[in-house]
Scaffold this active site. Sequence first.
Site, PDB file in Angstrom:
ATOM      1  NE  ARG A  49     -10.067  -1.925   0.004  1.00 53.74           N
ATOM      2  CZ  ARG A  49      -9.139  -1.454   0.816  1.00 53.74           C
ATOM      3  NH1 ARG A  49      -8.268  -0.561   0.364  1.00 53.74           N
ATOM      4  NH2 ARG A  49      -9.060  -1.871   2.068  1.00 53.74           N
ATOM      5  CB  CYS A  62      -0.916   0.002   1.223  1.00 53.58           C
ATOM      6  SG  CYS A  62      -2.077   1.383   1.261  1.00 53.58           S
TER       7      CYS A  62
END
Length: 481
Positions: free
Chosen positions: A396, A300
């Site tokens: 998302r 991430c």
Amino acid sequence: MRILQRALTFEDVLMVPRKSSVLPKDVSLKSRLTKNIRLNIPFISAAMDTVTEHKTAIAMARLGGIGIVHKNMDIQTQVKEITKVKKSESGVINDPIFIHAHRTLADAKVITDNYKISGVPVVDDKGLLIGILTNRDVRFETDLSKKVGDVMTKMPLVTAHVGISLDEASDLMHKHKIEKLPIVDKDNVLKGLITIKDIQKRIEYPEANKDDFGRLRVGAAIGVGQLDRAEMLVKAGVDALVLDSAHGHSANILHTLEEIKKSLVVDVIVGNVVTKEATSDLISAGADAIKVGIGPGSICTTRIVAGVGMPQVSAIDNCVEVASKFDIPVIADGGIRYSGDVAKALALGASSVMIGSLLAGTEESPGDFMIYQGRQYKSYRGMGSIGAMTKGSSDRYFQEGVASEKLVPEGIEGRVPYRGKVSDMIFQLVGGVRSSMGYQGAKNILELYQNAEFVEITSAGLKESHVHGVDITKEAPNYYG
């Protein structure tokens, strides 16, 4: 400039050992996924397209945890993934797959191959049991255009009544040397099926996480506004939905959560968040568990690209402070590199941890297998990577409908070392947590949370904690350097 707090992550802290009479082998790792769903071990496989589909989910549930099937697929495919988990084993299969006598062997082969089963009951148009088609019936058949009714084992068959116990069924199957036992009512209508495979699996996996019907538990991820997907998944028997977003404290997430709780009877896990306010708002909207973590995952880049997030130890601590007042479980999602990190998360008050990278390298994960410089790897990517976003996870990150060349990724694509089976990885993680609880004198996870004390360490302390001053000549299965 407003600095709210000093924020810490797993490598910034250590737990202080306590006087103990507790042995690691004696501790209980039972916990909760949501306020209504139990776990036998506090581990969840992440809803990522290189981590969890049905194979990973089955493996996790058999070990006592649960897998969350990702949503980077159409609704029908995701429903099939859930169905494969729910059909993989059962105490009593209450809605068994069946076939009609007029269908062909080719039709039967499609069914048995699709559901990985070795036989199927045969019924007439009224649902009456008239036979069973097994591997033994078709093993030497070469003409797949033959009718099932011409090849099947016909009545009378050994059957059992509705309500038979698994122990009684096991005795009956051993007595008659059969592998499948159809369950019928007084009119001979097919009502269920018990297989010897399921009875054997009950012995092999005593800690398996199962629902009230003896089926393995499984969760599924959904996005904002996907009420139709949620409804189909609930019909398929999903145990919990994960309303998945990079920013769970948003108006769209809150609205979708409220709509789901109004229209469906299902537990909903919501995330991801890192603050007390977000936790409070999600619980008020009906969340059955809170998923914590913005940017801790190895793949991430949200904290770098957006400059937003919070180190995971402080994030867990914030959310647990609020959630514990309402008896709502917290899931620590991301940043787990070692079993010690799991123990720290549980000691902070998390009820379970969600794992991505450590499971991405397993045999069961859906990622691609590869060999690089003579070593085995599997592909692993963030759901905020370009590749994953183009497959369906752009919502998302609030970029749904954006052309691929205009996407702003918050994750990368990479590879992780191949680590064998899910069971091997979970064995090491469970062992590490048990060891930690022994050091803490904690017989269960609640005692670990209530009694654990932390110290903040320096960079020198972290360096001292890791292997130092030596070259590793034989790698350990639970230490990655």
